[in-house]
Design a protein around this motif. Sequence first.
Motif, short mmCIF file in Angstrom:
data_model
loop_
_atom_site.label_atom_id
_atom_site.label_comp_id
_atom_site.label_asym_id
_atom_site.label_seq_id
_atom_site.Cartn_x
_atom_site.Cartn_y
_atom_site.Cartn_z
N LYS A 13 0.80 -1.11 0.11
CA LYS A 13 -0.15 0.05 -0.19
C LYS A 13 0.87 1.17 0.10
O LYS A 13 2.00 1.41 0.63
N PRO A 15 2.48 4.11 1.45
CA PRO A 15 2.69 4.70 2.75
C PRO A 15 1.79 6.04 3.06
O PRO A 15 1.92 7.05 2.17
N ASN A 16 1.16 6.20 4.01
CA ASN A 16 0.48 7.62 4.34
C ASN A 16 -0.42 8.05 3.25
O ASN A 16 -0.46 9.27 2.89
N TYR A 83 6.19 4.13 -6.77
CA TYR A 83 5.20 3.37 -6.47
C TYR A 83 4.46 3.31 -7.77
O TYR A 83 4.13 4.46 -8.34
N VAL A 104 7.62 8.72 -3.08
CA VAL A 104 7.82 9.34 -1.65
C VAL A 104 9.23 9.51 -1.68
O VAL A 104 10.21 8.84 -1.62
N ASP A 109 7.55 11.27 4.29
CA ASP A 109 6.61 10.19 4.80
C ASP A 109 5.34 9.77 3.89
O ASP A 109 4.31 9.23 4.37
#
Length: 119
Positions: A13, A15-16, A83, A104, A109
């Motif tokens: 997934k 992140p954040n 990603y 990212v 983050d």
Amino acid sequence: MTRTLCALEIYVKLPNVEKAQIPEAKLREYLLSTTHTIGRYKARFLAGLGFTSENWTELRERLQSLARQDAELGEATEHGEKYLVSGTLEGPIGSAEVVSVWIVMAGDDFPRLVTVYPR
């Protein structure tokens, strides 16, 4: 470059994802711009789904939803980790399979949208 483990793609997934950044300029001045050197081709594709610079917020909402799907780990560079999220982008007048690319940045983050293209 995709990282592989025993010839299997690794899915995660973002992140954040709830903090994912999709700036207005990225959409209006690149992906939906009919005059941008590279973006104009993407703008033509996205217009076929019903997205224009006038309804850019709708595209942002759809991309934020798409970002919640499984992501494939992409290339890691000195700038950060990429990603790839593939899925169906539902537009006002059509839908298409797309790949959205996110990064990212090193030291951050949260993901930022890089680009979107047809799959």
